[in-house]
Design a protein around this motif. Structure first.
Motif, mmCIF file in Angstrom:
data_model
loop_
_atom_site.group_PDB
_atom_site.id
_atom_site.type_symbol
_atom_site.label_atom_id
_atom_site.label_comp_id
_atom_site.label_asym_id
_atom_site.label_seq_id
_atom_site.Cartn_x
_atom_site.Cartn_y
_atom_site.Cartn_z
ATOM 1 N N PHE A 21 12.130 -15.637 14.303
ATOM 2 C CA PHE A 21 11.848 -15.252 15.690
ATOM 3 C C PHE A 21 10.874 -16.226 16.333
ATOM 4 N N GLU A 22 9.924 -16.712 15.525
ATOM 5 C CA GLU A 22 8.951 -17.682 16.048
ATOM 6 C C GLU A 22 9.543 -19.086 16.119
ATOM 7 N N GLY A 23 10.753 -19.259 15.570
ATOM 8 C CA GLY A 23 11.389 -20.573 15.582
ATOM 9 C C GLY A 23 10.851 -21.498 14.509
ATOM 10 N N ASP A 24 10.156 -20.946 13.509
ATOM 11 C CA ASP A 24 9.613 -21.771 12.429
ATOM 12 C C ASP A 24 10.640 -21.839 11.287
ATOM 13 N N GLU A 25 11.579 -22.754 11.429
ATOM 14 C CA GLU A 25 12.694 -22.836 10.487
ATOM 15 C C GLU A 25 12.243 -23.192 9.065
ATOM 16 N N ALA A 26 11.213 -24.046 8.963
ATOM 17 C CA ALA A 26 10.757 -24.473 7.633
ATOM 18 C C ALA A 26 10.244 -23.274 6.831
ATOM 19 N N LYS A 27 9.426 -22.453 7.487
ATOM 20 C CA LYS A 27 8.877 -21.281 6.788
ATOM 21 C C LYS A 27 9.981 -20.259 6.516
ATOM 22 N N ALA A 28 10.895 -20.117 7.463
ATOM 23 C CA ALA A 28 12.016 -19.178 7.259
ATOM 24 C C ALA A 28 12.860 -19.613 6.063
ATOM 25 N N ASP A 29 13.063 -20.928 5.924
ATOM 26 C CA ASP A 29 13.837 -21.446 4.780
ATOM 27 C C ASP A 29 13.147 -21.134 3.451
ATOM 28 N N LEU A 30 11.819 -21.255 3.449
ATOM 29 C CA LEU A 30 11.068 -20.944 2.215
ATOM 30 C C LEU A 30 11.234 -19.474 1.843
#
Lengths: 136, 136
Positions: free
Chosen positions: B36-45
């Motif tokens: 939702f925040e658009g933080d793809e790197a953290k979402a991938d982790l």
């Protein structure tokens, strides 16, 4: 928290204001999440315009399809695009990425590697149906 | 916490199973928040954590299955767990040994057709009904 900074009355007012701003920002997302299932034609037609609280979803996942050489015209064709509630879009996308017992521990995305367009489309429609987006 | 699965009492494996399922649930929540925040790197982790936990849960399931008399049935108590994701994982693991109770719980979870757990339960039931997935 606000109370410690500005006193109880001002603090409460600021908290209410903050909640109002939050609701105004997220209301379209919450409202769309509660949408009843729609026909495929309705979902496809809606993909032609932008609406807050909704995202355009590729029934056949675009990144995987592109990587496997499916033509752009098919991937971004009208038949493959639907407008669905943002939060449900995430539910479906996440389902594609998570390891599943029914695919022997593979994620659906991994399972679909090497599969033809029809199988991908079938799984894509099926997911929309199960997640309450597409009418049975 | 690392435990020797082969040496652990069945009761400890139930507790560990619930803890891992809760951790997976938490990772799914974080994944959603980062998306939702658009933080793809953290979402991938977080997605990597979700899939790693799948295999840790599977290892407990396999260990219980390996034991004399197939002891997966001890997970039945988790069908009353307050967390929906824990119930989903327990019901999935129980399909081969307590099919009626497991199916009843999966149907309950799938019924609202809203949210990741409902979707996963619905897809699993559909795979079973189509004969694509035979629990063993």
């Amino acid at each position: 928290m606000r109370e410690t900074v500005a006193g109880p009355i001002v603090g409460t007012f600021l908290n209410v204001l903050e909640a109002a701003v939050w609701i105004r920002k997220f209301y379209p997302y919450i409202q769309s999440y509660l949408d009843p299932p729609k026909t495929l034609e309705t979902l496809q037609r809606s993909a032609l315009s932008y609406r807050r609280g909704y995202q355009v979803h590729h029934i056949v996942e675009q990144t995987a399809a592109r990587r496997e050489g499916f033509p752009r015209a098919l991937i971004d064709g009208r038949a493959n695009l639907v407008s669905i509630p943002t939060f449900r879009h995430w539910d479906v996308t996440r389902w594609y990425m998570v390891s599943n017992a029914e695919f022997g521990g593979l994620s659906p995305r991994e399972y679909l590697k090497g599969k033809d367009w029809n199988e991908r489309y079938r799984v894509g429609l099926f997911a929309l149906n199960i997640f309450g987006i597409l009418e049975p | 916490m690392t435990i020797n699965l082969e040496m652990a009492a069945a009761e400890l494996l139930v507790v560990r199973f619930a803890a891992l399922a809760l951790e997976q649930y938490e990772a799914m929540e974080y994944d959603l928040a980062y998306s939702f925040e658009g933080d793809e790197a953290k979402a991938d982790l977080e997605m990597q954590r979700i899939n790693r936990l799948y295999w840790e849960l599977k290892a407990i399931e396999d260990e219980l299955k390996r034991r004399t008399g197939d002891q997966r049935r001890v997970l039945v108590e988790l069908l009353r767990h307050p967390n929906e994701h824990v119930r989903l994982k327990a019901a999935t693991a129980l399909l081969a040994v307590a099919p009626e109770a497991a199916r009843r719980e999966l149907e309950r979870i799938a019924a609202p057709r809203i949210g990741p757990q409902a979707g996963a339960a619905g897809m699993l039931l559909a795979s079973i009904d189509r004969g694509d997935f035979i629990p063993t």
